[in-house]
Design a protein around this motif. Structure first.
Motif, PDB file in Angstrom:
ATOM      1  N   ASP A  28       0.822  -1.212   0.000  1.00 32.48           N
ATOM      2  CA  ASP A  28       0.000   0.000   0.000  1.00 32.48           C
ATOM      3  C   ASP A  28       0.855   1.260   0.000  1.00 32.48           C
ATOM      4  O   ASP A  28       0.325   2.368  -0.051  1.00 32.48           O
ATOM      5  CB  ASP A  28      -0.944  -0.004   1.206  1.00 32.48           C
ATOM      6  N   ALA A  29       2.145   1.109   0.047  1.00 28.94           N
ATOM      7  CA  ALA A  29       3.054   2.248  -0.113  1.00 28.94           C
ATOM      8  C   ALA A  29       3.572   2.238  -1.548  1.00 28.94           C
ATOM      9  O   ALA A  29       4.771   2.141  -1.806  1.00 28.94           O
ATOM     10  CB  ALA A  29       4.190   2.177   0.897  1.00 28.94           C
ATOM     11  N   GLU A  30       2.605   2.298  -2.488  1.00 25.49           N
ATOM     12  CA  GLU A  30       2.908   2.086  -3.913  1.00 25.49           C
ATOM     13  C   GLU A  30       3.207   3.375  -4.669  1.00 25.49           C
ATOM     14  O   GLU A  30       3.926   3.364  -5.674  1.00 25.49           O
ATOM     15  CB  GLU A  30       1.743   1.354  -4.589  1.00 25.49           C
ATOM     16  N   GLY A  31       2.674   4.496  -4.206  1.00 23.96           N
ATOM     17  CA  GLY A  31       2.864   5.745  -4.940  1.00 23.96           C
ATOM     18  C   GLY A  31       4.322   6.119  -5.051  1.00 23.96           C
ATOM     19  O   GLY A  31       4.793   6.561  -6.111  1.00 23.96           O
ATOM     20  N   ARG A  32       5.042   5.929  -3.969  1.00 24.84           N
ATOM     21  CA  ARG A  32       6.475   6.271  -3.980  1.00 24.84           C
ATOM     22  C   ARG A  32       7.258   5.364  -4.918  1.00 24.84           C
ATOM     23  O   ARG A  32       8.317   5.758  -5.436  1.00 24.84           O
ATOM     24  CB  ARG A  32       7.019   6.217  -2.551  1.00 24.84           C
ATOM     25  N   LEU A  33       6.746   4.149  -5.151  1.00 23.73           N
ATOM     26  CA  LEU A  33       7.433   3.232  -6.066  1.00 23.73           C
ATOM     27  C   LEU A  33       7.312   3.717  -7.515  1.00 23.73           C
ATOM     28  O   LEU A  33       8.303   3.716  -8.258  1.00 23.73           O
ATOM     29  CB  LEU A  33       6.847   1.825  -5.931  1.00 23.73           C
ATOM     30  N   VAL A  34       6.109   4.118  -7.924  1.00 25.84           N
ATOM     31  CA  VAL A  34       5.960   4.578  -9.311  1.00 25.84           C
ATOM     32  C   VAL A  34       6.673   5.909  -9.517  1.00 25.84           C
ATOM     33  O   VAL A  34       7.229   6.171 -10.599  1.00 25.84           O
ATOM     34  CB  VAL A  34       4.474   4.670  -9.723  1.00 25.84           C
ATOM     35  N   LEU A  35       6.693   6.746  -8.482  1.00 26.36           N
ATOM     36  CA  LEU A  35       7.422   8.018  -8.598  1.00 26.36           C
ATOM     37  C   LEU A  35       8.922   7.769  -8.705  1.00 26.36           C
ATOM     38  O   LEU A  35       9.634   8.499  -9.412  1.00 26.36           O
ATOM     39  CB  LEU A  35       7.118   8.902  -7.391  1.00 26.36           C
ATOM     40  N   ALA A  36       9.416   6.748  -8.019  1.00 24.28           N
ATOM     41  CA  ALA A  36      10.851   6.436  -8.074  1.00 24.28           C
ATOM     42  C   ALA A  36      11.301   6.176  -9.507  1.00 24.28           C
ATOM     43  O   ALA A  36      12.314   6.717  -9.971  1.00 24.28           O
ATOM     44  CB  ALA A  36      11.148   5.220  -7.190  1.00 24.28           C
ATOM     45  N   ASP A  37      10.547   5.351 -10.225  1.00 28.81           N
ATOM     46  CA  ASP A  37      10.938   5.046 -11.604  1.00 28.81           C
ATOM     47  C   ASP A  37      10.674   6.225 -12.543  1.00 28.81           C
ATOM     48  O   ASP A  37      11.466   6.468 -13.471  1.00 28.81           O
ATOM     49  CB  ASP A  37      10.199   3.803 -12.097  1.00 28.81           C
ATOM     50  N   ALA A  38       9.581   6.939 -12.329  1.00 31.41           N
ATOM     51  CA  ALA A  38       9.290   8.078 -13.200  1.00 31.41           C
ATOM     52  C   ALA A  38      10.378   9.146 -13.079  1.00 31.41           C
ATOM     53  O   ALA A  38      10.848   9.705 -14.086  1.00 31.41           O
ATOM     54  CB  ALA A  38       7.928   8.668 -12.838  1.00 31.41           C
ATOM     55  N   ILE A  39      10.801   9.421 -11.847  1.00 30.60           N
ATOM     56  CA  ILE A  39      11.843  10.430 -11.633  1.00 30.60           C
ATOM     57  C   ILE A  39      13.185   9.943 -12.156  1.00 30.60           C
ATOM     58  O   ILE A  39      13.942  10.699 -12.784  1.00 30.60           O
ATOM     59  CB  ILE A  39      11.907  10.809 -10.143  1.00 30.60           C
ATOM     60  N   SER A  40      13.494   8.672 -11.921  1.00 27.78           N
ATOM     61  CA  SER A  40      14.749   8.122 -12.452  1.00 27.78           C
ATOM     62  C   SER A  40      14.795   8.247 -13.971  1.00 27.78           C
ATOM     63  O   SER A  40      15.832   8.598 -14.556  1.00 27.78           O
ATOM     64  CB  SER A  40      14.884   6.641 -12.056  1.00 27.78           C
ATOM     65  N   TYR A  41      13.665   7.970 -14.614  1.00 26.90           N
ATOM     66  CA  TYR A  41      13.606   8.034 -16.076  1.00 26.90           C
ATOM     67  C   TYR A  41      13.889   9.447 -16.586  1.00 26.90           C
ATOM     68  O   TYR A  41      14.701   9.634 -17.512  1.00 26.90           O
ATOM     69  CB  TYR A  41      12.237   7.573 -16.562  1.00 26.90           C
ATOM     70  N   ILE A  42      13.234  10.459 -16.027  1.00 30.46           N
ATOM     71  CA  ILE A  42      13.393  11.810 -16.580  1.00 30.46           C
ATOM     72  C   ILE A  42      14.763  12.402 -16.278  1.00 30.46           C
ATOM     73  O   ILE A  42      15.274  13.215 -17.052  1.00 30.46           O
ATOM     74  CB  ILE A  42      12.278  12.757 -16.094  1.00 30.46           C
ATOM     75  N   ILE A  43      15.386  11.982 -15.177  1.00 29.28           N
ATOM     76  CA  ILE A  43      16.739  12.467 -14.892  1.00 29.28           C
ATOM     77  C   ILE A  43      17.734  11.821 -15.847  1.00 29.28           C
ATOM     78  O   ILE A  43      18.596  12.496 -16.425  1.00 29.28           O
ATOM     79  CB  ILE A  43      17.111  12.191 -13.424  1.00 29.28           C
TER      80      ILE A  43
END
Length: 506
Positions: A353-368
């Motif tokens: 249930d702490a899933e939002g931070r997981l999708v943000l982790a990959d999204a931020i890694s991708y754009i950087i």
């Protein structure tokens, strides 16, 4: 949406259902246009003032019929409070309250007498923008799925006209109204997305609406599919989507406002969990329906990009929405699983249930890594702990780059979206340490919003970063000012203002 326009002329000759006249607290006698009305209507304004029925306090709205002696059918006295404390934000809030009040009594056409800059210190442009924003946002309703009642037709305000006695103020007034309408439309896009049920706004539909919004604003859009995520080794995002039949989407909307300076950029990254059951770490049934709003961060980015595409600030802006559903299907990730994010860090999934931070982790890694992003602001309904800490009034702000955090707070203050910075001291990182991986996705109950923010910070190397936790401010239980029941649209206005401020500073 209500039609809002400006015109020059005598407000008493405008054929409207109601003429709104603002006045300050402490009024002792009618003056200006109120004096004229008082003379034509046998001293009614003076009587209201003397009897204490209208004192100009900010909570007061008083109406009376004109009995055909002037063209408006009724006059509405709107109290603004103390003159020395007036500002454009208070004009916005009062405009919303007055518009809703008049709609509720069946008024369809409203005229508003312009308050001069000499009286208020508020420019005609700011006045027009505040009236347009307050009225439009305050009148917003989401009744798409409500069947009309034949014996009780829906009340609605069709038009609002701001009347200026002179033509010299019209260009500024019109410019302000146009900006106010644009920002209101941006907020409406966000509110509509969040208010829709999750069986309608799936990740695919969120991508469709993002495409429509981007195309209308003339902005290029790219949508990464599941195969792209596999290619880029986005294990964190793929883990969240594993339990759902709905395919994930990573949505990227670009505004190339300064193409000659690619490093002059900022990314707005919004969590887009279109429905969050909690996954295997299943949420309680009570209130789970509200989890249709777990994509409010992503919705706010789509709304903000609508406005940014029209304003065209001189800065490169990337709107990023990782859109995923978190379901407990047979392929769902389990507590104790270890996944690898795009940047190579391993994550122990202690709580699905702490899933939002997981999708943000990959999204931020991708754009950087792939887009060269230098500044990141992420927006997420991230933690219930945020609601405990700040309630439903204030958005929590975190970040490793104080200059960027300061810019976020400055923007929020300008537009009236309350925000407050919380600490992310290194000592809190200990709670996110894992015995089996580089980091785990929850640090437990103590300081839950802080440890969640620090988790996201693990994936921001190489970029300035600020994080907005809107878990307490994305929805409202009742109307107040420009906020209405349901989705609020927070923090669209702050995001647009932030981008404008950064563009002006370069």
């Amino acid at each position: 949406m209500v039609s809002i326009n400006v015109s020059q002329g005598d407000a008493l000759e405008n054929d409207s259902s109601a003429l709104v006249i603002h006045a300050f607290e402490g009024i002792t006698k009618p003056d200006g246009i109120l004096s004229t009305i008082d003379s034509l209507l046998s001293g009614v304004v003076n009587s209201l003032i003397k009897d204490g029925e209208f004192t100009g306090k900010s909570t007061e709205i008083v109406r009376f019929p004109t009995l055909g002696k002037i063209k408006p059918s009724r006059v509405v006295l709107s109290g603004l409070g103390k003159k020395e404390s007036i500002n454009s934000l208070k004009i916005k809030e009062k405009s919303a309250e007055v518009a809703r009040y008049l709609r509720n009594i069946g008024v369809t056409n409203i005229s508003i007498a312009l308050l001069s800059e000499s009286d208020t210190g508020i420019s005609e442009e700011s006045f027009g923008q505040s009236v347009a924003m307050g009225s439009s946002m305050g009148l917003y309703q989401f009744k798409k799925y409500k069947s009309p009642k034949a014996n009780n037709p829906e009340k609605s305000v069709e038009s609002i006209s701001i009347i200026s006695p002179t033509g010299s103020s019209l260009p500024d007034l019109k410019r302000g109204v146009e900006k106010g309408i644009l920002l209101s439309n941006a907020v409406e896009i966000t509110r509509n997305l969040v208010n829709e049920p999750a069986n309608v706004v799936t990740p695919s539909q969120m991508a469709n609406i993002a495409s429509e919004t981007a195309n209308a604003a003339g902005l290029p859009i790219t949508i990464l599919e599941k195969d792209d995520m596999v290619k880029h080794k986005m294990g964190a995002m793929l883990g969240v989507t594993a339990g759902s039949a709905q395919p994930p989407k990573l949505i990227l909307i670009e505004h190339k406002g300064d193409p000659e300076n690619p490093d002059n950029n900022i990314a707005l990254v919004g969590k887009g969990i279109t429905f969050d059951t909690g996954g295997i770490s299943l949420k309680q049934a009570a209130g789970m329906g509200d989890m249709k709003g777990d994509m409010s961060g992503g919705a706010s980015v789509i709304g903000a990009m609508h406005a940014i595409g029209t304003i065209k600030p001189k800065i490169n802006v990337l709107g990023v929405i990782p859109a995923v559903e978190n379901m407990p299907g047979s392929n769902a990730q389990r507590p104790g699983d270890i996944v690898t994010a795009m940047n190579g860090k391993t994550i122990e999934v202690e709580n699905t249930d702490a899933e939002g931070r997981l999708v943000l982790a990959d999204a931020i890694s991708y754009i950087i890594q792939e887009k060269g992003t230098k500044r990141v602001v992420d927006i997420a309904t991230l933690t219930g702990a945020m609601v405990i800490a700040l309630g439903h009034v204030t958005t929590g702000v975190f970040g490793k780059t104080q200059s960027l955090v300061d810019e976020v707070l400055k923007a929020s203050k300008t537009v009236g979206e309350k925000m407050w910075q919380l600490p992310i001291f290194d000592e809190y990182k200990e709670q996110n340490r894992s015995d089996w991986a580089d980091v785990k996705n929850t640090g437990g109950r103590p300081a839950g919003s802080i440890t969640a923010a620090l988790f996201i910070g693990e994936f921001t190397d190489g970029a300035d970063w600020a994080h907005l936790d809107i878990a307490g401010t994305n929805m409202a239980s009742k109307a107040k000012g420009h906020i209405v029941k349901g989705a609020t649209g927070v923090p669209v206005l702050s995001l647009v203002q932030l981008v404008e401020n950064l563009a002006e500073a370069t």
